[in-house]
Design a protein around this motif. Structure first.
Motif, PDB file in Angstrom:
ATOM      1  N   ASN A  24      57.981  24.952  43.889  1.00 43.80           N
ATOM      2  CA  ASN A  24      56.945  24.868  42.863  1.00 43.80           C
ATOM      3  C   ASN A  24      56.224  26.190  42.630  1.00 43.80           C
ATOM      4  O   ASN A  24      55.234  26.237  41.892  1.00 43.80           O
ATOM      5  CB  ASN A  24      55.931  23.770  43.245  1.00 43.80           C
ATOM      6  CG  ASN A  24      56.560  22.390  43.253  1.00 43.80           C
ATOM      7  OD1 ASN A  24      56.700  21.770  42.208  1.00 43.80           O
ATOM      8  ND2 ASN A  24      56.933  21.913  44.440  1.00 43.80           N
ATOM      9  N   LYS A  25      56.687  27.263  43.304  1.00 47.24           N
ATOM     10  CA  LYS A  25      56.108  28.602  43.139  1.00 47.24           C
ATOM     11  C   LYS A  25      54.596  28.593  43.394  1.00 47.24           C
ATOM     12  O   LYS A  25      53.799  29.144  42.621  1.00 47.24           O
ATOM     13  CB  LYS A  25      56.415  29.153  41.752  1.00 47.24           C
ATOM     14  CG  LYS A  25      57.912  29.278  41.472  1.00 47.24           C
ATOM     15  CD  LYS A  25      58.189  29.806  40.080  1.00 47.24           C
ATOM     16  CE  LYS A  25      59.699  29.899  39.815  1.00 47.24           C
ATOM     17  NZ  LYS A  25      59.992  30.395  38.452  1.00 47.24           N
ATOM     18  N   LEU A  26      54.201  27.922  44.497  1.00 54.29           N
ATOM     19  CA  LEU A  26      52.791  27.817  44.856  1.00 54.29           C
ATOM     20  C   LEU A  26      52.400  28.978  45.767  1.00 54.29           C
ATOM     21  O   LEU A  26      53.093  29.266  46.749  1.00 54.29           O
ATOM     22  CB  LEU A  26      52.514  26.490  45.580  1.00 54.29           C
ATOM     23  CG  LEU A  26      52.825  25.205  44.795  1.00 54.29           C
ATOM     24  CD1 LEU A  26      52.587  23.985  45.679  1.00 54.29           C
ATOM     25  CD2 LEU A  26      51.951  25.114  43.547  1.00 54.29           C
ATOM     26  N   LYS A  27      51.279  29.619  45.471  1.00 57.09           N
ATOM     27  CA  LYS A  27      50.800  30.744  46.303  1.00 57.09           C
ATOM     28  C   LYS A  27      49.870  30.264  47.393  1.00 57.09           C
ATOM     29  O   LYS A  27      49.738  30.901  48.434  1.00 57.09           O
ATOM     30  CB  LYS A  27      50.101  31.773  45.421  1.00 57.09           C
ATOM     31  CG  LYS A  27      51.054  32.449  44.432  1.00 57.09           C
ATOM     32  CD  LYS A  27      50.322  33.497  43.608  1.00 57.09           C
ATOM     33  CE  LYS A  27      51.269  34.186  42.631  1.00 57.09           C
ATOM     34  NZ  LYS A  27      50.579  35.218  41.802  1.00 57.09           N
ATOM     35  N   GLY A  28      49.210  29.117  47.165  1.00 60.38           N
ATOM     36  CA  GLY A  28      48.287  28.582  48.172  1.00 60.38           C
ATOM     37  C   GLY A  28      48.600  27.132  48.461  1.00 60.38           C
ATOM     38  O   GLY A  28      49.666  26.615  48.111  1.00 60.38           O
ATOM     39  N   ASN A  29      47.615  26.444  49.100  1.00 57.72           N
ATOM     40  CA  ASN A  29      47.812  25.043  49.477  1.00 57.72           C
ATOM     41  C   ASN A  29      47.052  24.057  48.595  1.00 57.72           C
ATOM     42  O   ASN A  29      47.107  22.853  48.823  1.00 57.72           O
ATOM     43  CB  ASN A  29      47.378  24.825  50.932  1.00 57.72           C
ATOM     44  CG  ASN A  29      48.237  25.631  51.905  1.00 57.72           C
ATOM     45  OD1 ASN A  29      49.429  25.815  51.673  1.00 57.72           O
ATOM     46  ND2 ASN A  29      47.620  26.100  52.986  1.00 57.72           N
ATOM     47  N   ASN A  30      46.336  24.557  47.608  1.00 57.17           N
ATOM     48  CA  ASN A  30      45.493  23.688  46.785  1.00 57.17           C
ATOM     49  C   ASN A  30      46.319  22.912  45.764  1.00 57.17           C
ATOM     50  O   ASN A  30      47.202  23.466  45.095  1.00 57.17           O
ATOM     51  CB  ASN A  30      44.425  24.518  46.059  1.00 57.17           C
ATOM     52  CG  ASN A  30      43.463  25.164  47.035  1.00 57.17           C
ATOM     53  OD1 ASN A  30      43.199  24.628  48.104  1.00 57.17           O
ATOM     54  ND2 ASN A  30      42.947  26.330  46.673  1.00 57.17           N
ATOM     55  N   LEU A  31      46.016  21.598  45.668  1.00 53.02           N
ATOM     56  CA  LEU A  31      46.679  20.734  44.691  1.00 53.02           C
ATOM     57  C   LEU A  31      45.620  20.029  43.852  1.00 53.02           C
ATOM     58  O   LEU A  31      44.493  19.816  44.294  1.00 53.02           O
ATOM     59  CB  LEU A  31      47.541  19.683  45.395  1.00 53.02           C
ATOM     60  CG  LEU A  31      48.725  20.198  46.230  1.00 53.02           C
ATOM     61  CD1 LEU A  31      49.436  19.029  46.907  1.00 53.02           C
ATOM     62  CD2 LEU A  31      49.714  20.984  45.358  1.00 53.02           C
ATOM     63  N   VAL A  32      46.012  19.639  42.642  1.00 55.18           N
ATOM     64  CA  VAL A  32      45.111  18.942  41.722  1.00 55.18           C
ATOM     65  C   VAL A  32      45.687  17.563  41.434  1.00 55.18           C
ATOM     66  O   VAL A  32      46.883  17.449  41.144  1.00 55.18           O
ATOM     67  CB  VAL A  32      44.965  19.730  40.401  1.00 55.18           C
ATOM     68  CG1 VAL A  32      44.056  18.972  39.432  1.00 55.18           C
ATOM     69  CG2 VAL A  32      44.424  21.124  40.666  1.00 55.18           C
TER      70      VAL A  32
ATOM     71  N   VAL B  48      56.771  21.863  54.137  1.00 53.07           N
ATOM     72  CA  VAL B  48      55.723  22.375  53.248  1.00 53.07           C
ATOM     73  C   VAL B  48      56.193  23.648  52.558  1.00 53.07           C
ATOM     74  O   VAL B  48      55.954  23.856  51.354  1.00 53.07           O
ATOM     75  CB  VAL B  48      54.422  22.630  54.044  1.00 53.07           C
ATOM     76  CG1 VAL B  48      53.413  23.384  53.179  1.00 53.07           C
ATOM     77  CG2 VAL B  48      53.821  21.309  54.540  1.00 53.07           C
ATOM     78  N   GLN B  49      56.898  24.479  53.305  1.00 54.57           N
ATOM     79  CA  GLN B  49      57.377  25.732  52.735  1.00 54.57           C
ATOM     80  C   GLN B  49      58.343  25.490  51.580  1.00 54.57           C
ATOM     81  O   GLN B  49      58.362  26.216  50.593  1.00 54.57           O
ATOM     82  CB  GLN B  49      58.051  26.589  53.825  1.00 54.57           C
ATOM     83  CG  GLN B  49      58.444  27.984  53.375  1.00 54.57           C
ATOM     84  CD  GLN B  49      57.243  28.807  52.890  1.00 54.57           C
ATOM     85  OE1 GLN B  49      56.135  28.645  53.396  1.00 54.57           O
ATOM     86  NE2 GLN B  49      57.459  29.655  51.894  1.00 54.57           N
ATOM     87  N   ASP B  50      59.179  24.418  51.712  1.00 57.33           N
ATOM     88  CA  ASP B  50      60.088  24.072  50.616  1.00 57.33           C
ATOM     89  C   ASP B  50      59.304  23.719  49.354  1.00 57.33           C
ATOM     90  O   ASP B  50      59.659  24.144  48.246  1.00 57.33           O
ATOM     91  CB  ASP B  50      60.987  22.891  51.014  1.00 57.33           C
ATOM     92  CG  ASP B  50      62.024  23.276  52.047  1.00 57.33           C
ATOM     93  OD1 ASP B  50      62.389  24.462  52.092  1.00 57.33           O
ATOM     94  OD2 ASP B  50      62.488  22.389  52.791  1.00 57.33           O
ATOM     95  N   LEU B  51      58.230  22.935  49.534  1.00 60.95           N
ATOM     96  CA  LEU B  51      57.418  22.551  48.377  1.00 60.95           C
ATOM     97  C   LEU B  51      56.823  23.798  47.707  1.00 60.95           C
ATOM     98  O   LEU B  51      56.767  23.889  46.472  1.00 60.95           O
ATOM     99  CB  LEU B  51      56.300  21.605  48.807  1.00 60.95           C
ATOM    100  CG  LEU B  51      56.735  20.213  49.301  1.00 60.95           C
ATOM    101  CD1 LEU B  51      55.513  19.410  49.750  1.00 60.95           C
ATOM    102  CD2 LEU B  51      57.469  19.453  48.194  1.00 60.95           C
ATOM    103  N   LYS B  52      56.384  24.750  48.501  1.00 60.28           N
ATOM    104  CA  LYS B  52      55.792  25.973  47.937  1.00 60.28           C
ATOM    105  C   LYS B  52      56.834  26.788  47.165  1.00 60.28           C
ATOM    106  O   LYS B  52      56.558  27.302  46.074  1.00 60.28           O
ATOM    107  CB  LYS B  52      55.187  26.824  49.054  1.00 60.28           C
ATOM    108  CG  LYS B  52      53.892  26.272  49.629  1.00 60.28           C
ATOM    109  CD  LYS B  52      53.279  27.272  50.613  1.00 60.28           C
ATOM    110  CE  LYS B  52      51.918  26.821  51.077  1.00 60.28           C
ATOM    111  NZ  LYS B  52      51.274  27.796  51.979  1.00 60.28           N
TER     112      LYS B  52
END
Length: 440
Positions: free
Chosen positions: A390-398, A383-387
């Protein structure tokens, strides 16, 4: 009038052929090979390229008669392609002189192996066009030794390649493997010219050419074979001709290192060829040339698997020092045997091309109900790799969101950490008795 027409026709024919002949001469100007060099690393494909000409204007009945007189079990067809290779090899007087000198040593070895498998003795001429009878020959794709075996084929016919030896370079071992190959190829194809063609390009290519030509005659299927194989069989026939008729072309045999009387011994312990050469009072390089399969200049014999050493016949005066090297000296080297990996350069090229074609980044479109955990599990990443990717700050996806789910470097690191294995590359450090071959 008729005479004038004939003169014009002859002028046109010879005029058209002049540029082609000039081009052949240029193609034939190949740098000479150092036949006894143990460091040769270039392409040793010895079959020169000649231009095809549909007009056979120089048919030579004398050459045909000579070929007929030396024909035994393998058909020695005379035609324009064979004539062109006769011209090439007959013109290479120094090279063919060296082949005559080397044949005095190698041909008895080849003949014994071929006889053991009941295949024609004429096949002994193939190493001339395969490797110029150079045990250290290596082609541009990795074919190695006198008989130019590829790694996989060599393994299939019982030759061993490890960190100490490459039996493709052993004249005796490789000759028996080649004889077995020819016996198998003839059993499948039923024709010696087809078996010889298969030795160059494989039985698969020959069978496909047979299917396309609806014939089992080599000269009929020749246009459907790879270019090198089309020339391979004519070159083989031409080499037989020149080797049997050297005096007809002012070719003189040249004395080689192998024109000495030799002894063969079996050793059951490790022996340094460097030390043995000193005891024999001969050049180290010459002794290694007599024993070309030992990569580290060390013969790794054992009681379970004795190894062969070929050396000049010795006098009683030097016997004591030789005995000491063979029986009392200790060779400081790790006895660990490491099997060699496939050295087919075409495979490495293909892997490199696949790696270059592989996309650097893999994307995934988020579906309804997916979250980072399910996507990470789906693609075998964290999961950390995905963040991070993709430069994600949280866990929310659309739903419909485009995510990076793989990067080559990240995937490699992850596979190592998940398996618990680490892969490292290393370079073997040579000691005073060994040298790196670079082809394990």
């Amino acid at each position: 009038m008729i005479r004038n027409v004939l003169v014009v026709i002859l002028c046109v024919l010879f005029g058209l052929n002049a540029p082609a002949q000039e081009k052949i001469n240029k193609l034939d100007s190949i740098s000479p090979i150092s036949f006894l060099s143990t460091t040769y690393t270039g392409d040793t494909t010895a079959v020169p390229l000649v231009l095809e000409n549909p007009l056979f204007y120089n048919y030579n009945f004398t050459y045909k008669k000579r070929l007929d007189s030396i024909q035994r079990e393998i058909p020695l067809t005379y035609n324009e392609s064979v004539q062109r290779y006769i011209d090439v090899y007959a013109g290479r007087k120094e090279m063919m002189g060296k082949m005559l000198g080397l044949s005095e040593y190698y041909f008895p070895i080849f003949e014994n192996a071929l006889k053991a498998f009941s295949v024609p003795a004429e096949l002994k001429y193939l190493p001339i066009i395969e490797s110029s009878m150079n045990s250290h020959a290596i082609s541009r794709v990795g074919a190695t030794g006198l008989w130019q075996f590829m790694f996989t084929t060599a393994k299939g016919y019982g030759l061993n390649m490890d960190n100490f030896v490459d039996e493709r370079k052993d004249p005796i071992q490789a000759s028996y493997a080649a004889a077995r190959y020819f016996k198998d190829a003839y059993a499948e194809l039923g024709d010696w010219l087809l078996a010889i063609a298969a030795y160059n390009c494989g039985t698969g290519n020959v069978n496909r050419a047979i299917a396309k030509a609806h014939s089992r005659d080599f000269w009929a299927i020749r246009p459907f074979l790879p270019m090198e194989t089309r020339n391979y069989v004519p070159a083989f026939i031409a080499a037989i001709y020149v080797m049997n008729c050297p005096d007809k072309h002012q070719i003189m045999s040249q004395k080689s290192l192998f024109a000495i009387k030799t002894d063969t011994i079996q050793v059951s312990r490790y022996v340094s060829l460097t030390e043995l050469a000193q005891a024999l009072a001969m050049q180290e390089e010459d002794l290694c040339t007599l024993n070309p399969s030992y990569k580290k200049k060390i013969v790794n014999g054992s009681p379970e698997l004795p190894k062969r050493i070929i050396m000049p016949k010795v006098s009683l005066a030097s016997f004591a020092s030789i005995y000491e090297v063979l029986n009392d000296h200790t060779v400081e080297v790790s006895p660990q045997i490491i099997q060699a990996s496939n050295d087919d350069r075409r495979i490495r090229t293909k892997h490199r091309e696949v790696a270059e074609d592989r996309p650097a980044v893999v994307y995934h479109k988020v579906s309804a109900g997916q979250n980072l955990t399910t996507i990470a599990d789906q693609f075998g990443v964290e999961v950390q790799d995905l963040k991070v990717w993709n430069k994600l700050k949280g866990n929310n996806l659309v739903p419909g969101q485009k995510l990076i789910v793989s990067k080559n470097a990240g995937a490699v690191r992850h596979s190592e950490s998940r398996s618990g294995k680490k892969y490292i590359s290393y370079r073997e450090k040579s000691n005073g008795l060994s040298r790196s071959s670079g082809r394990l």
